[in-house]
Design an enzyme around this catalytic site. Structure first.
Site, PDB file in Angstrom:
ATOM      1  CG  ASN A  68     -27.084  43.477  -2.716  1.00 49.46           C
ATOM      2  OD1 ASN A  68     -26.902  42.783  -3.710  1.00 49.46           O
ATOM      3  ND2 ASN A  68     -26.195  43.551  -1.736  1.00 49.46           N
ATOM      4  CG  MET A 127     -20.161  39.143  -7.867  1.00 52.32           C
ATOM      5  SD  MET A 127     -20.598  39.244  -6.110  1.00 52.32           S
ATOM      6  CE  MET A 127     -18.968  39.390  -5.385  1.00 52.32           C
ATOM      7  CG  HIS A 128     -20.288  46.952 -10.985  1.00 53.56           C
ATOM      8  ND1 HIS A 128     -19.063  47.337 -11.495  1.00 53.56           N
ATOM      9  CD2 HIS A 128     -21.070  48.058 -11.041  1.00 53.56           C
ATOM     10  CE1 HIS A 128     -19.115  48.624 -11.831  1.00 53.56           C
ATOM     11  NE2 HIS A 128     -20.318  49.075 -11.571  1.00 53.56           N
ATOM     12  CB  ILE A 129     -19.444  48.873  -5.825  1.00 47.93           C
ATOM     13  CG1 ILE A 129     -18.690  47.901  -4.910  1.00 47.93           C
ATOM     14  CG2 ILE A 129     -20.025  50.017  -5.004  1.00 47.93           C
ATOM     15  CD1 ILE A 129     -17.496  48.504  -4.214  1.00 47.93           C
ATOM     16  CG  ASN A 177     -28.879  33.791  -4.691  1.00 49.73           C
ATOM     17  OD1 ASN A 177     -29.291  33.078  -3.795  1.00 49.73           O
ATOM     18  ND2 ASN A 177     -27.630  34.234  -4.721  1.00 49.73           N
ATOM     19  CD  GLU A 237     -26.717  33.633  -0.447  1.00 45.54           C
ATOM     20  OE1 GLU A 237     -26.087  34.704  -0.442  1.00 45.54           O
ATOM     21  OE2 GLU A 237     -26.377  32.647  -1.142  1.00 45.54           O
ATOM     22  CG  HIS A 293     -24.189  41.437   1.985  1.00 44.00           C
ATOM     23  ND1 HIS A 293     -23.128  41.338   1.115  1.00 44.00           N
ATOM     24  CD2 HIS A 293     -23.647  41.631   3.220  1.00 44.00           C
ATOM     25  CE1 HIS A 293     -21.999  41.474   1.787  1.00 44.00           C
ATOM     26  NE2 HIS A 293     -22.281  41.644   3.064  1.00 44.00           N
ATOM     27  N   GLY A 317     -26.044  32.104 -10.906  1.00 44.84           N
ATOM     28  CA  GLY A 317     -27.471  32.406 -10.947  1.00 44.84           C
ATOM     29  C   GLY A 317     -28.353  31.496 -10.118  1.00 44.84           C
TER      30      GLY A 317
END
Length: 232
Positions: free
Chosen positions: A139, A108-110, A23, A210, A141, A21
């Protein structure tokens, strides 16, 4: 001197996480500051129970509500349900908060079609109830647009640099669409990879970027959909 209705209205965001966490912490620190004025994180949702980001949320001042919804526990508790059903359930939790924006900050889940259909208003989330206005989803990335989509982007970029295939990498905030990491970029920042530096050093510098860009990207989209007007 009175505030305009647009200024008085609090902007709400829901943040989805899976890990430590850092970010999320950047967003927590920025809410209701000049970086993210009139903005509150109304919920932090994790798909991993041990995610330290949940602790960051509960330790915030004031504490931020949290929720946990893991894929495998959901499937085990609901025989016959599918991954798509799980995505719909995640979306149901999100839309109940009535957020202006959803931020994936290390989720971390599409994101599946079930989730996107609900937040776009194309699919009911409670009986026949649908949201009336699509909720944008962004999102964070750790790669440049079109490069290193999906998992392990930092490691893959570092390896490509060692092979002489790229000269730098970067970070982007992008809109979430059905194709993984292929949505329209909101903000893009290049991050240099220095010859001879260990991956840990590159990763640390990338994370510093980020933490800035996740706040700036969130502010940019919020200002497009729910601008804070100055006092007249």
């Amino acid at each position: 001197m009175s505030e305009s209705p647009s200024q008085a209205r609090e902007r709400r965001i829901v943040v989805l996480i899976s890990g430590s966490g850092t970010n999320l912490q950047a967003l927590i620190d920025a809410q209701n500051t000049p970086a993210l004025p009139s903005t509150r994180i109304s919920l932090v949702l994790s798909n991993r129970k041990a995610a330290y980001g949940l602790t960051r949320a509960t330790q915030a001042n004031p504490p931020i509500p949290t929720a946990y919804l893991g894929l495998q526990p959901y499937l085990k508790a609901n025989p016959g349900k599918t991954r798509d059903d799980y995505d719909v359930e995640v979306a149901r939790v999100v839309v109940k908060e009535e957020p202006d924006l959803v931020v994936l900050a290390g989720w971390m889940h599409i994101v599946g079609n079930g989730f996107l259909d609900v937040v776009n208003g194309d699919r009911p989330f409670d009986g026949e109830k649908r949201i009336q206005k699509p909720i944008p989803v962004i999102n964070l990335h750790p790669a440049l647009p079109g490069a290193f989509d999906g998992a392990h982007a930092i490691e893959r970029a570092y390896e490509a640099f060692q092979k002489g295939e790229i000269k730098h990498s970067g970070v982007m905030v992008h809109r979430v669409v059905r194709e993984v990491d292929r949505g329209e970029p909101v903000l893009v920042r290049e991050v240099e990879i220095l010859p001879g530096e260990p991956i840990e050093a590159f990763e640390e510098r990338l994370h510093q970027v980020e933490w800035k860009i996740v706040v700036e990207g969130t502010a940019k989209v919020l200002n497009e959909i729910a601008p804070v007007l100055s006092v007249s």
